[in-house]
Write a protein that holds these residues in place. Structure first.
Motif: not given
Length: 420
Positions: A157-158, A161-163, A208-209, A214-215
């Motif tokens: 998982t990320i 903030t990283a995303l 997740s990646d 998807q976003l």
């Protein structure tokens, strides 16, 4: 363009501008949402074995002025003109949304919600199964597929903030500049929400990646792009707005974008399907705690189970028999949009699929608007996602899907592949 047509266009453009002004405060999802502090209290109590139904205070709203203005707009529109048809339908839909907002916290919200978004028992297009039956199908496939299918990378998982940084970089690359701002929001119910120039991520959520792809495809390249393209429309400014009547097409198009780019995993299909089942359970009398436990039993974390159950009980009493039915649109919309794209290929009208991105509209709207696009009254989309800009690749996938659908899996024997 004839002089008469110009007058008709001007008349409906003026009505549309009035509608945009009238609906400014009818923010359906925001008004129906729960305060962010409800989750921590409920989960803390639940962990101690103290189970209480959440009680939500909703604002008391009066949209009577907006509703009478919307009625007047619908009356003044010509239902036989494509612009008039669009304006009248949109005004009526906003009127239902306004009535729903006035009824927040009461069982009456359920019927308004069904009027706007449908219900789990609705049949899919082409005399298909019901939305609920389709949901059961995806849940059973997801349950049959072992977790061994997932690669180790998919378990990592990320942070939000990283995303945020990753999405911001990808969007800046796409637009060649800062057009959409990615922000963190601790008060968000959904994991993400998109407007024209802002995408919000729920602060503290883990992604997740698959979530990242998807976003990008769902929120940014459908919800945000259609809003941005709608803002460029000289005649229908409301094409930038998320009118309730476009929800099925918008969410269907966004989910189709996930699918066609390979950004949707079976886990997400299961989550979408579980929500449909949860809406059906709530309508059948399940209360918030029962729906929360249903999500827990399906393998969701307590936090995700609360967020999922909360979606079902937005704006309605939590003691069972009522539901906010918006989550039934994702699967129905996906099937409708997929069918529309296949129809467009079959009719040699793939251009219609691009027109769908020129603003937030329904599948019926885009068909009625076709002559207006040709005449230049409605502008084509300025921004398009890569997958639809490359029409040949899209046509190839759809052509194969048209052909593959003719093969009946039920008639294939276990040993049919031995000779291949």
């Amino acid at each position: 363009m004839s002089h008469v047509m110009s007058q008709e266009v001007a008349h409906h453009a003026a009505l549309d501008a009035r509608m945009v002004a009238a609906v400014r405060d009818i923010k359906l999802l925001a008004l129906a949402s729960w305060p962010a502090d409800k989750e921590a209290g409920f989960l803390a109590n639940y962990a101690r074995g103290c189970v209480k139904l959440p009680q939500i205070e909703y604002p008391k709203l009066d949209f009577s002025e907006a509703r009478s203005e919307l009625d007047a707009i619908a009356q003044a529109a010509d239902p036989h003109h494509p612009l008039g048809h669009y304006v009248a339908d949109s005004a009526r839909s906003w009127g239902v949304a306004a009535a729903l907002c006035e009824a927040l916290g009461t069982p009456a919200v359920t019927q308004y919600s069904i009027q706007l978004f449908g219900h789990p028992g609705m049949a899919l297009p082409g005399d298909g199964p019901t939305t609920l039956e389709a949901a059961h199908h995806f849940i059973s496939i997801a349950d049959e597929l072992d977790h061994e299918l997932m690669s180790p990378a998919e378990h990592v998982t990320i942070s939000a903030t990283a995303l945020q940084l990753q999405l911001q970089r990808e969007l800046d690359d796409y637009f060649d500049g800062r057009v959409i701002e990615v922000e963190l929001d601790p008060d968000l119910i959904a994991k993400a929400a998109a407007g024209a120039t802002r995408i919000r991520l729920r602060h503290g959520a883990a992604f997740s990646d698959y979530d990242r792809h998807q976003l990008l495809q769902h929120e940014a390249f459908v919800h945000s792009l259609t809003a941005l393209n709608g803002r460029e429309q000289p005649v229908l400014p409301s094409l930038a707005l998320s009118s309730p009547r476009v929800t099925v097409t918008q969410e269907g198009l966004a989910t189709f974008a996930e699918q066609i780019t390979g950004s949707i995993d079976i886990g997400r299909m299961k989550r979408i399907s579980l929500r449909i089942e949860a809406v059906a359970k709530a309508l059948d009398g399940a209360d918030f705690v029962e729906v929360f436990r249903f999500f827990l039993a399906a393998g969701q974390s307590p936090e995700d189970s609360f967020a999922s159950a909360q979606r079902v009980f937005r704006g309605v009493p939590t003691d069972g028999g009522s539901a906010f039915t918006k989550d039934t649109v994702y699967l129905r919309g996906l099937v409708c949009v997929h069918t529309f794209f296949r129809w467009a290929l079959h009719q040699q009208k793939l251009q219609m699929c691009r027109y769908l991105f020129a603003g937030k509209m329904t599948l019926g709207d885009v068909q009625r608007f076709e002559p207006l696009f040709v005449q230049g009254i409605i502008k084509p989309a300025r921004w398009l996602p890569h997958w639809i800009a490359r029409a040949n690749g899209l046509a190839g996938m759809l052509a194969f899907s048209l052909f593959a659908n003719k093969i009946r899996l039920a008639s294939i024997a276990e040993d049919s592949f031995g000779e291949l």
